[in-house]
Design a protein around this motif. Sequence first.
Motif, short mmCIF file in Angstrom:
data_model
loop_
_atom_site.label_atom_id
_atom_site.label_comp_id
_atom_site.label_asym_id
_atom_site.label_seq_id
_atom_site.Cartn_x
_atom_site.Cartn_y
_atom_site.Cartn_z
N PHE A 146 0.85 -1.16 0.05
CA PHE A 146 -0.08 0.04 -0.04
C PHE A 146 0.87 1.20 0.09
CE2 PHE A 146 -3.04 -2.92 2.43
CZ PHE A 146 -4.06 -2.82 1.57
N THR A 147 0.20 2.28 -0.52
CA THR A 147 1.06 3.51 -0.40
C THR A 147 0.30 4.40 0.70
OG1 THR A 147 -0.29 4.29 -2.17
CG2 THR A 147 1.92 4.00 -2.68
N ALA A 148 0.91 4.46 1.82
CA ALA A 148 0.44 5.07 2.83
C ALA A 148 -0.19 6.64 2.59
CB ALA A 148 1.39 5.19 4.20
N VAL A 157 3.80 0.53 2.49
CA VAL A 157 3.45 -0.31 3.37
C VAL A 157 3.46 -1.87 2.95
CG1 VAL A 157 2.30 -1.35 5.53
CG2 VAL A 157 2.44 1.19 5.16
N ALA A 187 2.12 -4.76 3.07
CA ALA A 187 1.08 -5.44 3.99
C ALA A 187 1.09 -6.94 3.82
CB ALA A 187 -0.39 -5.05 3.61
N PRO A 203 -0.09 -10.09 15.37
CA PRO A 203 -0.37 -8.80 15.79
C PRO A 203 -0.98 -7.91 14.86
CG PRO A 203 2.15 -8.98 15.12
CD PRO A 203 1.16 -10.55 14.85
N SER A 204 -1.48 -6.97 15.61
CA SER A 204 -2.31 -5.78 14.59
C SER A 204 -1.22 -5.23 13.68
CB SER A 204 -2.59 -4.71 15.71
OG SER A 204 -3.19 -3.76 15.12
N GLY A 205 -2.03 -5.07 12.48
CA GLY A 205 -1.21 -4.76 11.43
C GLY A 205 -0.27 -5.53 10.56
N CYS A 206 -0.31 -6.88 10.88
CA CYS A 206 0.62 -7.59 10.22
C CYS A 206 0.02 -8.26 8.93
CB CYS A 206 0.99 -9.07 11.13
SG CYS A 206 -0.81 -10.03 11.30
N GLY A 207 -1.05 -7.66 8.45
CA GLY A 207 -1.59 -8.04 7.23
C GLY A 207 -2.59 -9.19 7.22
N LYS A 208 -3.39 -9.45 8.32
CA LYS A 208 -4.23 -10.62 8.22
C LYS A 208 -5.60 -10.12 7.35
CE LYS A 208 -4.83 -10.18 12.79
NZ LYS A 208 -3.75 -9.02 13.21
N THR A 209 -6.10 -8.70 7.68
CA THR A 209 -7.29 -8.34 7.07
C THR A 209 -6.74 -8.37 5.64
OG1 THR A 209 -8.04 -7.38 9.00
CG2 THR A 209 -8.84 -6.54 6.93
N THR A 210 -5.63 -7.81 5.18
CA THR A 210 -5.25 -7.77 3.76
C THR A 210 -5.36 -9.12 3.13
OG1 THR A 210 -3.81 -5.96 4.68
CG2 THR A 210 -3.67 -6.74 2.53
N GLU A 218 -11.80 -11.56 12.64
CA GLU A 218 -11.92 -11.31 14.02
C GLU A 218 -13.47 -11.23 14.49
OE1 GLU A 218 -9.50 -8.60 15.82
OE2 GLU A 218 -8.09 -8.71 14.23
N HIS A 262 -6.30 -11.94 16.49
CA HIS A 262 -5.04 -11.57 17.14
C HIS A 262 -4.99 -12.01 18.47
CE1 HIS A 262 -7.26 -7.95 18.06
NE2 HIS A 262 -6.83 -8.38 19.39
N1 LIG Z 1 -6.21 0.97 2.37
C1 LIG Z 1 -4.68 0.93 3.04
N2 LIG Z 1 -3.87 1.87 2.60
C2 LIG Z 1 -2.77 1.90 3.19
N3 LIG Z 1 -2.04 0.99 3.93
C3 LIG Z 1 -2.97 0.11 4.61
C4 LIG Z 1 -4.35 0.08 3.74
N4 LIG Z 1 -4.87 -1.11 4.34
C5 LIG Z 1 -4.06 -1.60 5.12
N5 LIG Z 1 -2.67 -0.86 5.31
C6 LIG Z 1 -1.78 -1.51 5.96
O1 LIG Z 1 -1.20 -2.45 5.66
C7 LIG Z 1 -1.02 -3.24 7.00
C8 LIG Z 1 -1.77 -4.50 7.20
O2 LIG Z 1 -3.15 -4.10 7.47
P1 LIG Z 1 -4.30 -5.32 8.07
O3 LIG Z 1 -5.45 -4.38 7.97
O4 LIG Z 1 -4.07 -6.22 7.03
O5 LIG Z 1 -3.66 -5.63 9.47
P2 LIG Z 1 -4.30 -6.72 10.41
O6 LIG Z 1 -3.38 -7.65 10.55
O7 LIG Z 1 -5.60 -6.82 9.81
O8 LIG Z 1 -4.38 -5.91 11.94
P3 LIG Z 1 -5.44 -5.81 12.66
O9 LIG Z 1 -5.34 -6.60 13.67
O10 LIG Z 1 -5.15 -4.48 13.55
O11 LIG Z 1 -6.82 -5.52 12.12
C9 LIG Z 1 -0.98 -2.30 7.97
O12 LIG Z 1 0.25 -1.46 8.31
C10 LIG Z 1 -1.87 -0.95 7.43
O13 LIG Z 1 -1.68 0.04 7.98
#
Ligand SMILES: Nc1ncnc2c1ncn2[C@@H]1O[C@H](COP(=O)(O)OP(=O)(O)OP(=O)(O)O)[C@@H](O)[C@H]1O
Lengths: 264, 290, 382, 358, 358
Positions: free
Chosen positions: E15-17, E23, E25, E44-51, E166, E199
């Motif tokens: 992703f471009t932040a 980032v 992801a 952990p949070s932000g590790c990319g699970k949702t992505t 989750e 998580h």
């Molecule tokens: N649309 C987006 N634009 C920019 N960065 C993104 C976007 N979506 C996710 N990210 C970044 O990608 C990384 C992975 O995000 P993701 O949502 O997959 O985490 P996660 O593991 O689901 O975390 P959580 O447990 O907090 O839900 C994070 O650093 C997040 O900031």
Amino acid sequence: MTGQADTRRYPGIGPAARLAFAFLYAPLAVVVAYSFNSGPIVSRWEGFSLVWYREVLERSDVRDAVWVSLRVAVAASAAGTALALLAALGIVAMVRRGSPLAVGFLSTPLLVPEIVTAVGTLSFFVLLDFERGMTTLVLAHTAFCIPFALLPIRARLAELDPAVFEAASDLGASGFRLFRRVTLPLLVPGIVSGALLAFIISLDDYLISAFVAGPTSTTLPIFLFGLIRRGASPLINAVSTLLLLVTVAVLTASYITGKWRKPK
Amino acid sequence: MRVGTRWLASPALGFIAFMVGGPMVVIVWYSLRTRGPGGVGVGDGLTVDAYERLVVTEDFAGNVGFDSTYLEVMWSSILLAAATMLVALAVGFPTAVWISNRPRHLQPLLVLAVTIPFWTSILVRTYAWIVILRETGPLASGFDAVGIDLPRMLNTRGATLVGMVYTFLPFMVLPIYAAAERFDHRIAEAGLDLGATPAVVLRKIVWPSVRPGVVAGCLLVFIPAIGAFLQPELLGGGRSLMIANLIQQQFGASRNWPFGSALAILLLVVVTVVLVVARRAAREARVVLS
Amino acid sequence: GNDDDTQPAQPAQPEQTAEPAATTAPSEPDAPEEPDASDAADGEDAAPQPEEPAEADEQIGGEVNLYNWTDYISEDLLARFSDETGIKVNLSNYDSNETMLATLAAGATGYDVIVPSDYIIPLLIDQDLIQPIDAHAMENAAHIDPAFLDPYFDVGRVYTAPYLYGTTGLAVDTSQVPDPPDSWAEFFAVPEGSHGSIGMMNDQVEVVHAVLRAVGAEPCSTDPGDYALAEELLDGFKSAVSVINSDGIIERMAAGENSIHMEWNGAAYRSSLENPDLVYVYPSDGLTLWQDNFAVPTGAPNFDQALVFINWMMDPANIAEATNWNAYGNAIVGSDAYVDTDLASSPMVVPGSQELSYAAPVESCPIEAIDLYDRLWTSFRS
Amino acid sequence: MVAEGLRIQDVSKTFTAPEGGSVRALDGVSLDVGTSEFVVLLGPSGCGKTTLLRAIAGLEDVDSGRIDLAGERLDTVPPFRRAVNTVFQSYALFPFLTVERNIAFGLEMERRPKAEIRQRVAHALELVELSGFAKRTPAQLSGGQQQRVALARALVKEPKVLLLDEPLGALDLKLRRQMQAELKRIQRSVGIAFLFVTHDQEEALALGDRIAVLNDGRIVQVGTPQEVYESPETRFVADFIGETNLLPVERDAAGTVTVAGQWKLVAAEIVGADEALVAGGDQVVLAVRPERVRIDPGGELRGVVAEAAYLGADVHVAIDMGEGLLINVRTDAQDAIPEVGERVAVRIDPRHTRLLSS
Amino acid sequence: MVAEGLRIQDVSKTFTAPEGGSVRALDGVSLDVGTSEFVVLLGPSGCGKTTLLRAIAGLEDVDSGRIDLAGERLDTVPPFRRAVNTVFQSYALFPFLTVERNIAFGLEMERRPKAEIRQRVAHALELVELSGFAKRTPAQLSGGQQQRVALARALVKEPKVLLLDEPLGALDLKLRRQMQAELKRIQRSVGIAFLFVTHDQEEALALGDRIAVLNDGRIVQVGTPQEVYESPETRFVADFIGETNLLPVERDAAGTVTVAGQWKLVAAEIVGADEALVAGGDQVVLAVRPERVRIDPGGELRGVVAEAAYLGADVHVAIDMGEGLLINVRTDAQDAIPEVGERVAVRIDPRHTRLLSS
Ligand SMILES: Nc1ncnc2c1ncn2[C@@H]1O[C@H](COP(=O)(O)OP(=O)(O)OP(=O)(O)O)[C@@H](O)[C@H]1O
Ligand SMILES: Nc1ncnc2c1ncn2[C@@H]1O[C@H](COP(=O)(O)OP(=O)(O)OP(=O)(O)O)[C@@H](O)[C@H]1O
Ligand SMILES: [Mg+2]
Ligand SMILES: [Mg+2]
């Protein structure tokens, strides 16, 4: 916990607010009260009578003006709301820097003083050789309806959980069906209040209308302005009271229907 | 996830570009033309006479010099708008905060109640004020009945202000309410808990929290108020000319369309300056809050 | 409460051949054309239905777009016109000559009949905004009072036909100002009992005309010296003024809120119905006699219907109804027969010859004068 | 000691709910908190914990009862003059002020000299280990850091009692554990009384010197963590704190108790079995913790393994005893994990059981 | 089996932040999910699970790699045509539709016959035990009920894989436990693959047939709950799942390891100690679970009790070994609880230790 503070604790807030409401409603009370004046001069009470209501119902110029105003307001608020709805959806999809620009641009009708718009719009229509009438009125009104309609629609969109759209897509909805089955129903409260706001503003506009109205399109404010010119009679109050009644009825209805639609 | 593409905004953008851009271009164009024959419309020549007339005059004695007559009209419009904004804020802020403190289910009704007066024509509302404020009106008679002699109210600056505030109050209340509604009242309680009296809580906690709403409300009141003309005319006795009347006058009795256009542009410039200044203020508020 | 708005309910009292009219000042009592006998043949009503054209012509139908001052013609009158001619009237309104001029000059089309005042007509003609209608040749043109046949603004009545006329003078509440001023000069000197309660019209042209007269200058003067004097006079006068507003004068005078107010004679008449202490002053240093007229804009879509309408309005019985409704005089000989007696006998509506001699039509000022007017007016109001 | 601390006597509070009807949020609550005691208020959602804290803080008026602090009546004093401070669950930091100014707020309200404020704020920042963050705004802090700012903001006023309303509720597990230790450390070092609200029983056990269990607006048990965990006085407490098997039992006249028709034990063996319960006509249940139940071929109770979940340190096994009766067992993950469907026997040491009226 | 299930191969996403910068992801993620397997994605949070879930659902395009389902390429199909469905963390129910119509939505989009829809919706309602709630709107349901509607809405489409992000995150502990058991039951009864994001490591251990541990966009370990808990392959996994003591060690050339300067043990005794770790120049740590450390007068390591917290079923003791080194011990609450300040010795069974590079 409700998260609500006890305002009795804020000194002066309650009384000030009550005064403000009294301030807002005093003129309305006067308008309504004097609509029942039997005398011909608004401010001189000469006894109770319904003559002015009868006259409202009998006079075709009043009816015509109300009718023109209502048609313009309906058309302009509908067109303005539709454009605003599309715009709101488009703005969400914009890159971050684009969206404030677009919003700012769409708000310009609010920012340009009315008199400037009025004169400019008239000259512009003339330049384009548009015949003045309902069409020009609706066009001009639609322009300033857009920012008013946009406001509540965007607010509604912002408070929605974007995951709902994703869920719909995930469940197989796409394109127009997604719009009709999900986007539209979700945005209904915003659309309704946007349309209502646009409607009010359109109904109340005098200056721009006065400039762009054509031969057969005297709106109610233009008509009322003329009446006041000549010496206001309680006729004005009667027209206003009737409109107010309709308004309150419409608002109540939309509030009630809005209530059961409202999520949470 | 996108619910649409950004192209969906183009009809509205196009429409506004057409309906606002077009007229603005015409106004600019008019302001640079000579006057039409007999003062009607615009002529064919190009000139900056109209702008010159804003500041330069040949006085009745024939001396050419700086003249502030027209700028003063602009200035008094700005002053009136500012006064309107301040009074509307003084009334609107407590009202908005009060509404945001009512039980949740009452709030939408109260907000509606603020907007209902809007549904009568602005003319009629303003006229109702004439009725209320005149010497034979209900207010004066009411006070008279209890032995208080009110000074003349109608056709004064005070009456103008009343009418202006009345017209624009909802524009102040609604955005402040929007901010106050989002305000977390628990931080007000935290203030009480830390020893702030209610008055201090209001000033030091509630106020800064709703400031973005205040900025928005002030803009929404100030900008249309600069262009107001009805209230000074009808309630103020018409003794202070406002910029909108002056512009109208140029397209009417004074038959000077280029000058009217130039005045319109002056007004636009003022509004733009206000917006630029306020944008900075609004951005500050946003940075602090988010 | 006998005022304009209730009058339509009581249409022109048909005192057929009653009294030979009160002093119809501007008209020479030469051609007292009584209503045609033919109208009796109509027999629709007890009231006379005196329009030959409608009768002569078969109903031509269609519509006519009338662009008129607000509330300046009665609904009933228009309805009767439609009944008799089959022509539908679409009415739209303006609030000043200038608004009307601006919209026409801006290119607005679609209007068939407009109602311009005297001074604005040359401008309309110059700009080709109205077209010749040869009003003098119309059937009912015979009724036009000769004094109104060759006005300066339309010699020979080529472009326009007369509607109503009136004056801009002073309404004075004698219970507050026992000694009414006789002239503008006295008025601008603030008569006893009027300080702080003087009402002015919100009308650049009329007010500046008046103040120029007060300083002994002519309206439309282009001599800056006159304006310097005028400005000086106004500077002292300003504080005596309580309101500058053309709207609601009738109410204010009726309620006694203003002791003196610049007012049109017809409005003054209506105020006097509410406030018997009211007198109308014709200032001896001159006052504006204005005349409103019918004209047809260039490019009017319903030219024929417009002519029918204008001709119909020149019928004595028809125009009398307009007079009754508005309390302004008309230029049609013979209409007095249909005009309310109260009106006809009021000096406010029908001036005496002495008063009338002060009144004169004022031509449209040249641009240079207008610019001076604008500046004086702006400085007066700010 | 008590005259010095916080004394809550018979406090009641009834709300009228927005839909009409009324909620008795506090129903004759009495509780003493010593001057440097760490008392935890534990109870399910809606039991009145927050209401009690708010009543002490003065954010809610009570209907009856009284509250004293250090021997002086507190409940008649307006909130901004009470010597108690609150750490709110949502932190309720002022978003428009820096960390430093947030902490200074309370002292500014007291119109303390600038120098003193500066010095005390610095000290508070040190205490919560945020000295480097003085100039940030709350939005620039993580949840745990915000929580510590809220703590510092309240502590810097040096209240007699610090009220904490689920201050760790929004933190994730790891951070929460860490903050618990931190809180305990800070409480010890400042030595003032903490009244700490939570609905997390594990947190209550870990933190409290004493735990007051609240249910339906009433305090149902007060005691040390061991007391409430090992000797719950009611079925509610047993069930709410920790996991518990509540086994229906039959009694005979002799005082012998039969569990699930399979296992008889005499009342004398049972810890919580007083006369009344054994003799009385009430329904009673036998409470036993899952970790006190052992899978043992020689056990008295037999059943079928219905579920076996590996949880890392230990294994959770649910054993179906027939007739819908499940016994939950927690065993060390080092032991063999039974298969679902396997027939097993369990043994329960009577000393770890309690008889409770149900 | 794999050709039938979901196969994720080398998927990356950057992703471009918003502030600029990018980032990563997902960073070359590969994972197979069998046809009726319950796989938990833990990290952990932000590790990319949702992505990762969104990439599978088609709500996010991937930069590289491919995803196949039942042998057919999935990642080029638009989301509304993929045979996978998602249960969103926020539920994302349609607030304007009844429970029934919410569940029917997906089938209506497939333009199924009315009768079939009615029947399948009724069946789904039964499955989640909400038959009595068909006519309510989501706002009239509790959190747990809403969660079940979201589940039914996705399940009724009979996807090949159900993605759950989750889904229990917003529920409180008791309800969460209950819903975990429920989910497991439903997954078994419908027999489709679940890919479940959390998580919460305890949830992962309790639910997953297999657990995939994700960190920084990379899968760091995949295995059964026992495998990841007992045999973490990295320090991250050891630390993230369960509590762990990570003790710095010194090695000598002979492969002998010294812990805290006090305790020597030969590498052969250590389970996770492979050649490379013992010989390599990397810093290594010795990982041992607190429940595998015993307080025992004959223990090899000596220290002072720094903290002792009673937690009901067990007691948490932190022992200060000097030089800032703390060893956490979890013992049965039945054992004597040591006093803070007491000198104690601890014993660690080398079989429960692992050597990990740090
Ligand atoms: N649309 C987006 N634009 C920019 N960065 C993104 C976007 N979506 C996710 N990210 C970044 O990608 C990384 C992975 O995000 P993701 O949502 O997959 O985490 P996660 O593991 O689901 O975390 P959580 O447990 O907090 O839900 C994070 O650093 C997040 O900031
Ligand atoms: N302002 C109020 N108006 C009406 N009822 C209220 C109000 N505040 C609390 N209640 C009710 O009083 C009861 C106790 O509420 P309280 O907030 O004290 O519970 P709690 O124990 O803090 O719960 P939680 O753990 O969910 O925070 C609840 O039933 C609640 O609905
Ligand atoms: Mg609470
Ligand atoms: Mg996520």
